[in-house]
Write an enzyme that holds these catalytic residues in place. Structure first.
Site, PDB file in Angstrom:
ATOM      1  N   GLU A 139      15.398  58.131-123.131  1.00 50.90           N
ATOM      2  CA  GLU A 139      14.438  57.289-121.697  1.00 50.90           C
ATOM      3  C   GLU A 139      13.717  55.805-122.303  1.00 50.90           C
ATOM      4  O   GLU A 139      14.078  55.018-121.638  1.00 50.90           O
ATOM      5  CB  GLU A 139      12.781  58.106-121.841  1.00 50.90           C
ATOM      6  CG  GLU A 139      13.730  59.428-120.955  1.00 50.90           C
ATOM      7  CD  GLU A 139      14.730  58.870-119.268  1.00 50.90           C
ATOM      8  OE1 GLU A 139      14.901  57.607-118.708  1.00 50.90           O
ATOM      9  OE2 GLU A 139      15.167  60.294-118.712  1.00 50.90           O
ATOM     10  N   ARG A 143      14.874  52.525-120.187  1.00 48.83           N
ATOM     11  CA  ARG A 143      13.635  52.038-119.846  1.00 48.83           C
ATOM     12  C   ARG A 143      13.609  50.888-120.234  1.00 48.83           C
ATOM     13  O   ARG A 143      13.120  48.920-119.764  1.00 48.83           O
ATOM     14  CB  ARG A 143      12.861  53.173-120.044  1.00 48.83           C
ATOM     15  CG  ARG A 143      13.226  53.936-118.867  1.00 48.83           C
ATOM     16  CD  ARG A 143      12.600  55.011-118.181  1.00 48.83           C
ATOM     17  NE  ARG A 143      13.234  56.453-117.656  1.00 48.83           N
ATOM     18  CZ  ARG A 143      12.099  57.172-116.423  1.00 48.83           C
ATOM     19  NH1 ARG A 143      11.094  56.792-116.309  1.00 48.83           N
ATOM     20  NH2 ARG A 143      12.506  58.459-116.498  1.00 48.83           N
ATOM     21  N   ASP A 300      26.141  61.827-116.560  1.00 52.33           N
ATOM     22  CA  ASP A 300      26.078  60.748-115.707  1.00 52.33           C
ATOM     23  C   ASP A 300      26.449  59.317-115.901  1.00 52.33           C
ATOM     24  O   ASP A 300      27.478  59.500-115.998  1.00 52.33           O
ATOM     25  CB  ASP A 300      24.860  60.844-114.450  1.00 52.33           C
ATOM     26  CG  ASP A 300      24.155  61.289-114.995  1.00 52.33           C
ATOM     27  OD1 ASP A 300      23.502  61.066-116.475  1.00 52.33           O
ATOM     28  OD2 ASP A 300      22.400  61.080-114.152  1.00 52.33           O
ATOM     29  N   GLU A 441      19.493  57.630-106.677  1.00 52.43           N
ATOM     30  CA  GLU A 441      20.919  56.984-106.778  1.00 52.43           C
ATOM     31  C   GLU A 441      21.735  57.329-105.276  1.00 52.43           C
ATOM     32  O   GLU A 441      22.850  56.548-105.328  1.00 52.43           O
ATOM     33  CB  GLU A 441      22.106  58.844-106.869  1.00 52.43           C
ATOM     34  CG  GLU A 441      21.092  58.877-109.121  1.00 52.43           C
ATOM     35  CD  GLU A 441      20.043  59.050-108.658  1.00 52.43           C
ATOM     36  OE1 GLU A 441      19.384  59.420-108.127  1.00 52.43           O
ATOM     37  OE2 GLU A 441      19.592  58.834-110.535  1.00 52.43           O
TER      38      GLU A 441
HETATM   39  C1  DMJ Z   1      17.176  57.391-113.423  1.00 51.98           C
HETATM   40  O1  DMJ Z   1      15.806  57.171-114.881  1.00 51.98           O
HETATM   41  C2  DMJ Z   1      18.703  56.730-114.214  1.00 51.98           C
HETATM   42  O2  DMJ Z   1      19.295  56.098-113.723  1.00 51.98           O
HETATM   43  C3  DMJ Z   1      19.065  57.236-115.206  1.00 51.98           C
HETATM   44  O3  DMJ Z   1      20.088  57.325-116.035  1.00 51.98           O
HETATM   45  C4  DMJ Z   1      19.511  59.087-114.650  1.00 51.98           C
HETATM   46  N1  DMJ Z   1      18.478  58.805-113.725  1.00 51.98           N
HETATM   47  C5  DMJ Z   1      17.159  58.413-113.435  1.00 51.98           C
HETATM   48  C6  DMJ Z   1      17.000  58.191-112.053  1.00 51.98           C
HETATM   49  O4  DMJ Z   1      17.024  59.697-111.141  1.00 51.98           O
END
Ligand code: DMJ
Length: 537
Positions: A139, A143, A300, A441
């Site tokens: 994260e 971020r 994902d 998404e």
């Molecule tokens: C985001 O922090 C990013 O897209 C991450 O890859 C997974 N999904 C969250 C938001 O849903």
């Protein structure tokens, strides 16, 4: 009363029952599900809205963003997150690393909110990364590091690059994390990892640990854009060297004859005969895989970064990462994509059989598939796929977005739930987790599909979602809150996730904006929605 009037209540009841999706769980075996898509949606005319409609919608999203930012500044300035219902501020979840201003900075810049941009910039640049809390390496990378690199990429303000270096230096000890040995005796030994970053880090002293001795595919496979980009910008290879170790591991699996090589999986696990797909967990000390494959939670952004690394670093035809991406597309379309009897597309999990569960996170895959088509990923090495063409990939992307949007339409709030489980033969789905945490998404995918097709149906879908979010998630202080259940609108969770700024609002704004605002041949978004300028070779 007229006869027909007496029948109205029963007609309404029948309509209501038809409208309510029948919710129950079944786990059909793989062989009863169609492997190839049935004939798809009827041919349709691309329709175009007037410019003023799109402009008005972009303006509306922009005003939502400003309202959310002002609420943060009024009630939570300098905190990690706003608590949008209780007018409070949260410092706990993120250990004073302020994800909100980091995730807001590029959005405010793109929307032209000068004051908000400067406020977010000052807060982000003055954040110290010496927290005592145990924080997620992944994260912080997507971020904070992602936002800093993106802001530098968009503004060339060297303060952002210095911040990116500071954050990356703080994260580097994660690559020294040691993994507990997993043996029958349960002894407490620790092993060197094969080079994977630990799951958690305490920034203050660099202590890093894995979560129960396992790493997840998404976490170890979604730092490559940021660390490689930082190396390219600074000429310091040490960042890229660390994240490339996982990529090298993937290549060595490929070299070992994947997917026939059973050694890649935990002893006792069956061979995963699903070319292109990777299990969602990996043992950091042995590199062995375990678990099912999917494109949602825990997996994902790994698949997203295969394509995006190829784009970001100059789309080299000889880049092996593209081979991994093309294989992955084959795996997704062959093994994960299914259709209900009513022709709604979804993606499930595959491992020990097929599990028809889809989370909201999975809805991003429609956008990534569309981006692959737009960037000619499938033209570059197209002979590799068995029977999927770029057109098939685009059709799958369109179907999957339609399937996700259908879940939004079906809910009381017009907003899609966190997890559903499909019963394909019955054409039904059961809501397994009904919350909505302001996730981006589907809006992200609609943005890519609009750029691919220029069909305003995606803008219209996006507009429906935006207005539902504004109606049900906006709180009295002007902020936005997640919902405890999409079936019970206005029951809020009192959290305004930072990705609401970085992704949900940004992708919605870009969906309604001209394609020359962040053209996709010049920029690629990291998984948190922060655009990086593409590097030429
Ligand atoms: C985001 O922090 C990013 O897209 C991450 O890859 C997974 N999904 C969250 C938001 O849903």
């Amino acid at each position: 009363m007229d006869e027909w009037k007496r029948t109205i209540p029963s007609i309404l009841l029948v309509l209501a029952l038809v409208n309510v999706t029948t919710w129950y769980v079944t786990m059909p075996s793989n062989d009863v599900l169609p492997d190839r898509p049935p004939p798809r949606r009827p041919a349709h005319q691309v329709h175009t809205n007037t410019n003023s409609t799109s402009l008005m919608r972009a303006e509306f999203v922009s005003s939502m963003a400003l309202s959310a930012w002002k609420a943060y500044m009024k009630f939570a300035k300098g905190a990690d997150e706003l608590k949008p219902v209780s007018n409070g501020s949260d410092f706990g979840r993120w250990g004073r690393t302020r994800p909100t201003p980091f995730d807001a900075v590029t959005t405010m810049l793109l929307m032209g909110h000068r004051d908000a941009y400067h406020e977010a910039k000052l807060l982000a640049l003055s954040t110290s990364f010496d927290s005592f809390n145990r924080l997620s390496v992944f994260e912080l990378t997507i971020r904070h590091l992602g936002a800093s690199l993106s802001a530098y990429s968009l503004t060339e303000d060297s303060d952002f690059l210095r911040k990116a270096q500071e954050i990356a230096r703080r994260l580097m000890p994660a690559f020294q994390a040691r993994a507990p040995t997993k043996d029958a005796s349960g002894s407490g030994d620790e092993n060197e990892s094969i080079g994977l970053p630990g799951t958690f880090i305490t920034l203050n002293d660099g202590t890093s640990t894995f979560n129960n001795g396992h790493a997840t595919l998404a976490e170890v496979g979604s730092m490559q854009m940021e660390f490689r980009y930082l190396s390219a910008l600074t000429g310091d290879d040490s960042y890229a060297t660390e994240v490339n170790k996982f990529t090298q591991h993937l290549f060595s699996c490929l070299d070992a004859g994947w997917p026939e090589n059973e050694d890649l999986y935990l002893p006792g696990s069956p061979l995963m005969p699903h070319r292109g797909l990777w299990p969602m967990t990996i043992d950091p000390s042995t590199g062995r895989w375990s678990g099912a494959a999917a494109v949602g939670s825990m997996s994902d952004s790994f698949y997203e970064y295969l394509l995006k690394q190829w784009i970001l670093f100059g789309k080299r035809p000889d880049d092996r990462i593209l081979v991994l991406y093309e294989d992955a597309v084959e795996g997704i379309l062959t093994h994960l994509l299914k259709y209900t009897s009513g022709h709604w597309a979804f993606v499930g999990h595959v491992g020990f059989g097929f599990e028809p569960t889809q989370d909201h996170l999975s809805c991003f895959i429609a956008g990534t598939l569309a981006l692959g088509v737009m960037t000619n990923a499938h033209a570059t090495t197209s002979k590799r796929t068995r029977w999927w063409s770029g057109e098939d990939v685009a059709a799958a992307a369109i179907d999957l977005a339609a399937g996700c949007f259908h879940l939004y339409v079906e809910s009381h709030s017009g907003i899609g739930p966190e997890v559903v489980s499909f019963s394909p033969e019955e054409n039904t789905a059961e809501v397994k987790d009904s919350k909505y945490i302001l996730r981006p998404e589907l809006i992200e995918s609609l943005f890519y599909l609009y750029r691919l097709t220029r069909d305003d149906r995606y803008r219209d879908w996006g507009w429906k979602i935006v207005t539902s979010i504004d109606r049900h998630c906006r709180t009295p202080n002007g902020g936005y809150s997640g919902l405890l259940s999409v079936m019970e609108p206005n029951k809020w969770d009192d959290v305004m996730e930072s990705f609401f700024f970085a992704e949900t609002l940004k992708y919605a704004y870009l969906l309604f904006s001209d394609a020359n605002v962040i053209p996709l041949d010049a920029y690629v978004f990291n998984t948190e929605g922060h655009p990086f300028k593409v590097l030429s070779t």
